[in-house]
Design a protein around this motif. Structure first.
Motif, short mmCIF file in Angstrom:
data_model
loop_
_atom_site.label_atom_id
_atom_site.label_comp_id
_atom_site.label_asym_id
_atom_site.label_seq_id
_atom_site.Cartn_x
_atom_site.Cartn_y
_atom_site.Cartn_z
N LYS A 76 0.87 -1.17 0.00
CA LYS A 76 0.00 0.00 0.00
C LYS A 76 0.90 1.22 0.00
N GLN A 77 0.35 2.40 0.08
CA GLN A 77 1.17 3.61 -0.04
C GLN A 77 2.33 3.63 0.95
N ALA A 93 0.33 -5.18 -5.90
CA ALA A 93 -0.68 -4.76 -4.94
C ALA A 93 -2.02 -5.37 -5.33
N ALA A 96 -4.91 -2.93 -1.89
CA ALA A 96 -4.73 -1.48 -1.98
C ALA A 96 -5.32 -0.91 -3.27
N HIS A 100 -9.57 0.52 -2.85
CA HIS A 100 -9.32 1.96 -2.70
C HIS A 100 -10.60 2.73 -2.96
N ALA A 107 -5.24 5.04 -6.70
CA ALA A 107 -4.49 4.03 -5.94
C ALA A 107 -3.11 3.81 -6.55
N LEU A 111 0.70 4.66 -4.99
CA LEU A 111 1.75 3.65 -4.85
C LEU A 111 3.05 4.11 -5.52
#
Length: 113
Positions: A76-77, A93, A96, A100, A107, A111
């Protein structure tokens, strides 16, 4: 291309003989236990990524070989940046992106930051 996946509990020493053959192009470092979406990122993956990066840079590239390092699970971020800084070339991912609230475009943009 050929690759190998390693679980959080798999020791890199188990994988090095395979990498030394030069037959493997990508290592998928799982940052979660396989099979269950939405798990939290296991920081043990960061150490494995760093170690693989050093191994690639010092051993494989000196023999004209390359190796892509992929990390999968819990991305995720907040974890994408950590994984990239550790040396991951490819981030995978799931949750995430699919969960989102603002959609895929936002999203993915998050990232990549």
């Amino acid at each position: 291309r050929a690759g190998v996946s390693i679980n959080p509990s798999t020791s890199l020493s188990d994988v090095y003989p395979l990498l030394d053959t030069g037959l493997i192009d990508v290592v998928d470092v799982l940052a979660v236990e396989a099979g269950f979406g939405g798990q939290e990122f296991n920081a043990v993956a960061l150490e494995k990524i760093k170690e693989l990066r050093t191994y690639r840079d010092q051993r494989l590239r000196s023999r004209g070989k390359d190796l892509k390092i992929l990390v999968d699970g819990g991305i995720k971020q907040s974890t994408s940046k950590l994984a990239a800084e550790a040396g991951a070339d490819i981030l995978v991912a799931g949750t995430a992106l699919f969960r989102h609230s603002k959609g895929f475009d936002i999203a993915v943009d998050e990232l990549r930051r």
